[in-house]
Design a protein around this motif. Structure first.
Motif, mmCIF file in Angstrom:
data_model
loop_
_atom_site.group_PDB
_atom_site.id
_atom_site.type_symbol
_atom_site.label_atom_id
_atom_site.label_comp_id
_atom_site.label_asym_id
_atom_site.label_seq_id
_atom_site.Cartn_x
_atom_site.Cartn_y
_atom_site.Cartn_z
ATOM 1 N N THR A 8 79.944 62.113 -0.480
ATOM 2 C CA THR A 8 79.178 62.183 -1.723
ATOM 3 C C THR A 8 78.979 63.621 -2.176
ATOM 4 O O THR A 8 78.993 64.548 -1.364
ATOM 5 C CB THR A 8 77.803 61.483 -1.575
ATOM 6 N N THR A 9 78.788 63.762 -3.456
ATOM 7 C CA THR A 9 78.483 65.061 -4.045
ATOM 8 C C THR A 9 77.036 65.459 -3.790
ATOM 9 O O THR A 9 76.689 66.635 -3.806
ATOM 10 C CB THR A 9 78.692 65.021 -5.574
ATOM 11 N N LYS A 10 76.219 64.471 -3.580
ATOM 12 C CA LYS A 10 74.776 64.687 -3.448
ATOM 13 C C LYS A 10 74.421 65.204 -2.054
ATOM 14 O O LYS A 10 75.012 64.794 -1.063
ATOM 15 C CB LYS A 10 74.056 63.359 -3.709
ATOM 16 N N THR A 11 73.432 66.062 -1.984
ATOM 17 C CA THR A 11 72.889 66.489 -0.702
ATOM 18 C C THR A 11 71.832 65.476 -0.292
ATOM 19 O O THR A 11 70.869 65.249 -1.013
ATOM 20 C CB THR A 11 72.270 67.903 -0.798
ATOM 21 N N ASP A 45 77.973 64.834 3.034
ATOM 22 C CA ASP A 45 77.259 65.036 1.774
ATOM 23 C C ASP A 45 77.553 66.429 1.235
ATOM 24 O O ASP A 45 78.243 67.230 1.871
ATOM 25 C CB ASP A 45 75.755 64.795 1.943
ATOM 26 N N ASN A 46 77.061 66.690 0.027
ATOM 27 C CA ASN A 46 77.231 67.991 -0.622
ATOM 28 C C ASN A 46 78.707 68.401 -0.724
ATOM 29 O O ASN A 46 79.064 69.540 -0.493
ATOM 30 C CB ASN A 46 76.407 69.061 0.108
ATOM 31 N N ASP A 55 79.935 66.489 -14.235
ATOM 32 C CA ASP A 55 79.230 66.939 -13.044
ATOM 33 C C ASP A 55 78.252 65.851 -12.612
ATOM 34 O O ASP A 55 77.047 66.029 -12.653
ATOM 35 C CB ASP A 55 78.503 68.258 -13.350
ATOM 36 N N ASP A 57 76.717 62.947 -9.883
ATOM 37 C CA ASP A 57 76.634 62.551 -8.485
ATOM 38 C C ASP A 57 77.461 61.283 -8.324
ATOM 39 O O ASP A 57 77.376 60.364 -9.142
ATOM 40 C CB ASP A 57 75.185 62.273 -8.073
ATOM 41 N N CYS A 58 78.271 61.247 -7.280
ATOM 42 C CA CYS A 58 79.085 60.073 -7.032
ATOM 43 C C CYS A 58 79.300 59.920 -5.526
ATOM 44 O O CYS A 58 78.936 60.799 -4.737
ATOM 45 C CB CYS A 58 80.422 60.155 -7.760
ATOM 46 N N THR A 89 69.874 56.442 -2.477
ATOM 47 C CA THR A 89 70.345 57.772 -2.901
ATOM 48 C C THR A 89 70.163 58.064 -4.384
ATOM 49 O O THR A 89 70.330 59.197 -4.815
ATOM 50 C CB THR A 89 71.844 57.938 -2.592
ATOM 51 N N ILE A 91 72.235 57.180 -6.564
ATOM 52 C CA ILE A 91 73.569 57.253 -7.156
ATOM 53 C C ILE A 91 73.873 55.873 -7.728
ATOM 54 O O ILE A 91 73.915 54.889 -6.982
ATOM 55 C CB ILE A 91 74.637 57.653 -6.116
#
Length: 113
Positions: A8-11, A45-46, A55, A57-58, A89, A91
């Motif tokens: 994932t892009t998310k932290t 993550d991140n 841009d 979050d996915c 999350t 997302i």
């Protein structure tokens, strides 16, 4: 042994990671013959992921399983998993992609079945 890779892009917080793990432990039993006892989960993550030229979050989830699983079980699992991931999350389901890879042969315990 199911293996799941979550990218994932998310932290994610430690709480979110643990919540994902316990939720997936419960949901994996939807798939016949699968249990948390043999489940391996890898969370990244991140990460840099280019998605829809925005841009956003996915998340990409890949599940690898030993032997074939009927469609209706996979569908139920994915539907419940993506809703749970959204809840944990934030997302959106629309920004999550899931693949299930099935293998007829699998190496474990120093042997190949």
């Amino acid at each position: 042994m199911p293996y799941m890779n979550i990218t994932t892009t998310k932290t994610l917080t430690l709480y979110q990671e643990k919540k994902l793990k316990t939720t997936i432990d419960e949901l994996i039993t939807i798939l016949p013959g699968k249990s948390a006892e043999n489940l391996m989960i890898h969370i990244e993550d991140n990460q840099v992921i280019y998605f829809r030229d925005n841009d956003l979050d996915c998340m990409k989830i890949t599940i690898q399983v030993f032997h074939h699983i009927d469609y209706e079980y996979k569908r139920e699992f994915v539907q419940k998993l993506t809703k749970a991931v959204e809840h944990i999350t934030k997302i959106p389901v629309s920004q999550q992609y899931v693949t299930i890879e099935e293998y007829e042969h699998w190496g474990k315990n120093g042997d190949f079945e």
